[in-house]
Design an enzyme around this catalytic site. Structure first.
Site, short mmCIF file in Angstrom:
data_model
loop_
_atom_site.label_atom_id
_atom_site.label_comp_id
_atom_site.label_asym_id
_atom_site.label_seq_id
_atom_site.Cartn_x
_atom_site.Cartn_y
_atom_site.Cartn_z
N HIS A 1 3.26 -5.34 3.96
CA HIS A 1 2.72 -5.95 5.18
C HIS A 1 3.11 -7.43 5.32
CE1 HIS A 1 0.17 -2.56 6.49
NE2 HIS A 1 0.27 -2.22 5.23
N HIS B 1 0.89 4.70 1.92
CA HIS B 1 0.32 5.31 3.11
C HIS B 1 0.38 6.83 2.99
CE1 HIS B 1 -0.19 1.78 5.99
NE2 HIS B 1 0.14 1.26 4.82
N ASP C 1 -4.46 1.75 -2.22
CA ASP C 1 -4.65 0.29 -2.19
C ASP C 1 -4.10 -0.36 -3.45
OD1 ASP C 1 -5.89 0.51 0.23
OD2 ASP C 1 -7.94 0.29 -0.53
N ARG D 1 3.65 -4.21 9.64
CA ARG D 1 4.38 -3.61 8.52
C ARG D 1 5.80 -4.14 8.53
NH1 ARG D 1 1.96 2.55 9.24
NH2 ARG D 1 -0.17 1.89 9.56
N HIS E 1 -3.71 4.20 5.11
CA HIS E 1 -3.61 4.11 3.66
C HIS E 1 -3.95 5.48 3.05
CE1 HIS E 1 -4.67 -0.48 3.78
NE2 HIS E 1 -3.55 -0.18 4.42
N HIS F 1 -11.71 0.55 2.25
CA HIS F 1 -10.59 -0.22 1.70
C HIS F 1 -11.07 -1.18 0.61
CE1 HIS F 1 -6.74 -2.24 1.65
NE2 HIS F 1 -7.36 -3.41 1.75
N HIS G 1 -9.15 2.75 -1.51
CA HIS G 1 -8.28 3.89 -1.21
C HIS G 1 -7.37 4.07 -2.42
CE1 HIS G 1 -8.46 2.09 3.11
NE2 HIS G 1 -9.44 2.97 2.97
N HIS H 1 0.81 -1.22 0.00
CA HIS H 1 0.00 0.00 0.00
C HIS H 1 0.84 1.27 0.00
CE1 HIS H 1 -2.35 -2.95 2.65
NE2 HIS H 1 -2.95 -2.96 1.49
#
Lengths: 268, 218
Positions: B148, B76, B111, B171, B91, B99, B108, B74
Site C-alpha cells: 500500500h 488479500h 495482516d 495499492r 485482506h 484488522h 486478519h 497484506h
C-alpha cells in the site's frame, strides 16, 4: 453441463435491463437463462459460451459490465474458480501479448477453460499449465508442463494416461491476432492449478503425434511467449458490488481512475 | 477367553498397521514466490517458506520504488488481478476478525503489518509469521500480496477504515503468490492430511491400549 456467469452492470434505469435482455437473446440465450436485477446491478447468465462474448453482448448496449462471479449452473457451492492474467502489468510477455484465462470447476469431472488472448501471430499456438508459479524471470522459471501422473506429452482430448495434466492442446488466433477459446477438460481440477502458471507457446503444439524431436515432451511447441499465474477468483455471488473494502472505492470508479500514482492519491 | 483376546490383539494391531500405511508421507518443505508489480515504479520479489505443517512461514523480500517510510503489506483474499490490484478483494480473513497488526491476537490472517522503505525507496525484510500458511485453511497460495501507499496503523489510528484496512491507502503494487517448490500436487486433500494423521494416531493409541489391556489380562 453449463456455467453461470455473474456480471456487475451499471444500469442507470430499469429500461437498461430490457436492452440487455434483448441483446443477450439476440446472442441465442433463452429468456429463462437470463436474470437481471436493476436493484442490485447484477446480470446472471446461464450459458455454454465464452464469458468474453457474453460481456461484449452486454456492453453492446453501451452499458459497462464486469464479470464478478463464475461457477457451475447446477451446484450452488463454489467447486473452484481461478483466473490467470497473461502479459500486461501482472503476467509476463515479451511481445506485448495480453490475455485472460479462466478455470471454472463445474462438477467433480469437468473444468471449463475460458479465455481470450490478444497480440498473437495468426494461427495455432500451444497452451499448457506449467508446474510452477514463479514469474521472477519472465516465463523461464515456470517449470515443465504440469504432469501429476508422470505421463508423456499429448493432446487435451487424449485419455488421462496419454497426456500431461497440463496439456490443453492449441488455441487458434485469427487474422487480428486474437484467440477466443472455450472448452471443458476432464483431467484438470482447479484445486491442482492454484499457484501454478498457464502459458502460450510460439508454435503449434503437435500434441505428441509427430514423434520427432521433443514431440513427447512439449510437442515441439517452442518458446513460451506469454504466461500468468493461476490465481483464486470469486465463485458465484461471493463478490459484493463494492469489492474493495480497502478504500471504499467501487468497481466502477476504480476502473476509471489510475490504480495508483498521483491520480489515485486523492481521496474519493 | 485367551484366544478371543489374542484375536482382538491381532485385529487391533492389523487395523492399526493398515491405517498407518495409509497415512501420508511426511510434510515436504513448501516454497512460494510472488513477483510484485505496480502501474508505477514499485516492484519486488517476496518468497514464503514453510518447513513444517502448521509451523511459521518465513517471509523474505525486497521491494523497491517506494516512498521512504512504512507501507502496509497484506495478503488479500483473491489473486484475481483481472481488474488490477482492486479485484484481489479484502485482506485474507478466514476467521472473520477485525484488522490488526501481525503481533496482535485479533488480526486478519493476511495482516502482515508494514514493510519499511529506506531513503532510496527500497524495503528489505525477513520475518516469520505464525498465522499464514502454505497448507490448509490459511493457505495463501493463489492469493495476492498487496503493498500500500501509506502506513498500516494496525487498527489503532482511529480512522473509519482503521479496523478494516489499517488506513493504508491505495495499492501501489500487487502480485499473485505462486508455487516455487515442490511441483507435486498441493491440492486441497493435502491440506486435510493432518486430520487423517491424527485419526490414525488416535486409532493406533486405542489399538495399543487394547493390546496392553489384553496382555495384562493374560
Amino acid at each position: 453441463m453449463s456455467a453461470k456467469l455473474e456480471f456487475a452492470v451499471k444500469m442507470s434505469s430499469p429500461l437498461c435491463a430490457d436492452k440487455i435482455q434483448d441483446q443477450l437473446r439476440q446472442n441465442g440465450i433463452s429468456k429463462s437463462n437470463i436474470h437481471i436485477s436493476y436493484e442490485t446491478g447484477t446480470v446472471t447468465v446461464t450459458t455454454d459460451q465464452p464469458s468474453s462474448l457474453i460481456l461484449n453482448s452486454i456492453e453492446k448496449t453501451g452499458i459497462k459490465a464486469v464479470l464478478k462471479g463464475y461457477g457451475s449452473a447446477t451446484y450452488d457451492k463454489n467447486l473452484g474458480a481461478a483466473v490467470a492474467m497473461l502479459g500486461g502489468s501482472t503476467g509476463y510477455s515479451k511481445l506485448g501479448i495480453k490475455g485472460v484465462v479462466r478455470f471454472v470447476q463445474i462438477n467433480n469431472n469437468e473444468c471449463i477453460v475460458d479465455g481470450t488472448i490478444d497480440g498473437l501471430s495468426p494461427g495455432k499456438h500451444g497452451i499448457h499449465v506449467y508446474e510452477c508459479g514463479d514469474l521472477s524471470n519472465g516465463c523461464d522459471r515456470i517449470g515443465d508442463h504440469l504432469n501429476l501422473k508422470q505421463t508423456s506429452h499429448g493432446n487435451q482430448t487424449d485419455g488421462p494416461d496419454f497426456r500431461h495434466t497440463g496439456d490443453l492442446g492449441n488455441i487458434t488466433a485469427n487474422e487480428d491476432g486474437r484467440a477466443i477459446f472455450y472448452f471443458k477438460d476432464k483431467l484438470i481440477n482447479v484445486s491442482h492449478l492454484i499457484g501454478r502458471a498457464v502459458g502460450i507457446t510460439e508454435n503449434e503444439d503437435d500434441c505428441g503425434k509427430t514423434k520427432i524431436n521433443t514431440s513427447d515432451v512439449d510437442g515441439n511447441s517452442g518458446k513460451r511467449i506469454a504466461c500468468g499465474i493461476i490465481a483464486r477468483s470469486s465463485g458465484l455471488f461471493e463478490n459484493n458490488k463494492k469489492i474493495c473494502a480497502c478504500d471504499g472505492v467501487t468497481l466502477w470508479e476504480e476502473r476509471d481512475v489510475p490504480l495508483a500514482g498521483p491520480g489515485r492519491q486523492r481521496k474519493i | 477367553m485367551a484366544p478371543k483376546i489374542m484375536s482382538l490383539i491381532i485385529l487391533s494391531v492389523a487395523s492399526a498397521a493398515v491405517l498407518v500405511s495409509a497415512a501420508s508421507p511426511p510434510f515436504q518443505e513448501r516454497k512460494a514466490i510472488v513477483v510484485l508489480k505496480g502501474p508505477g515504479q514499485v516492484n519486488g520479489n517476496v518468497t514464503f517458506i514453510q518447513a513444517n505443517r502448521g509451523g511459521p512461514v518465513m517471509i523474505t523480500g525486497v521491494v523497491s520504488g517506494l516512498t521512504e517510510g512504512p507501507h502496509g503489506f497484506h495478503v488479500h483474499e483473491k489473486g484475481d488481478v483481472s481488474n488490477g490490484c482492486i479485484s484481489t478483494g479484502s485482506h485474507f480473513n478466514p476467521q472473520g476478525n477485525k484488522h490488526g497488526g501481525p503481533n496482535d491476537e485479533t488480526r486478519h490472517a493476511g495482516d502482515l503489518g508494514n514493510i519499511q522503505a529506506d531513503n532510496t525507496g527500497v524495503a528489505q525484510f525477513s520475518f516469520s509469521d505464525p498465522l499464514i500458511s502454505l497448507v490448509g485453511a490459511h493457505n495463501i497460495l493463489g492469493r495476492a500480496v498487496v503493498v500500500h501507499a501509506d502506513t498500516d496503523d494496525m487498527g489503532r489510528g482511529g480512522f473509519t477504515d482503521s479496523l478494516t484496512t489499517g488506513h493504508a491507502g491505495s495499492r501501489v503494487a500487487c502480485g499473485v503468490i505462486g508455487i516455487l517448490d515442490p511441483v507435486t500436487a498441493w491440492d486441497k486433500s493435502a491440506g486435510h492430511r493432518s486430520t487423517t494423521t491424527s485419526h490414525v494416531l488416535l486409532l493406533t493409541a486405542v489399538a495399543a491400549i487394547a493390546s496392553t489391556l489384553a496382555a495384562n489380562s493374560l
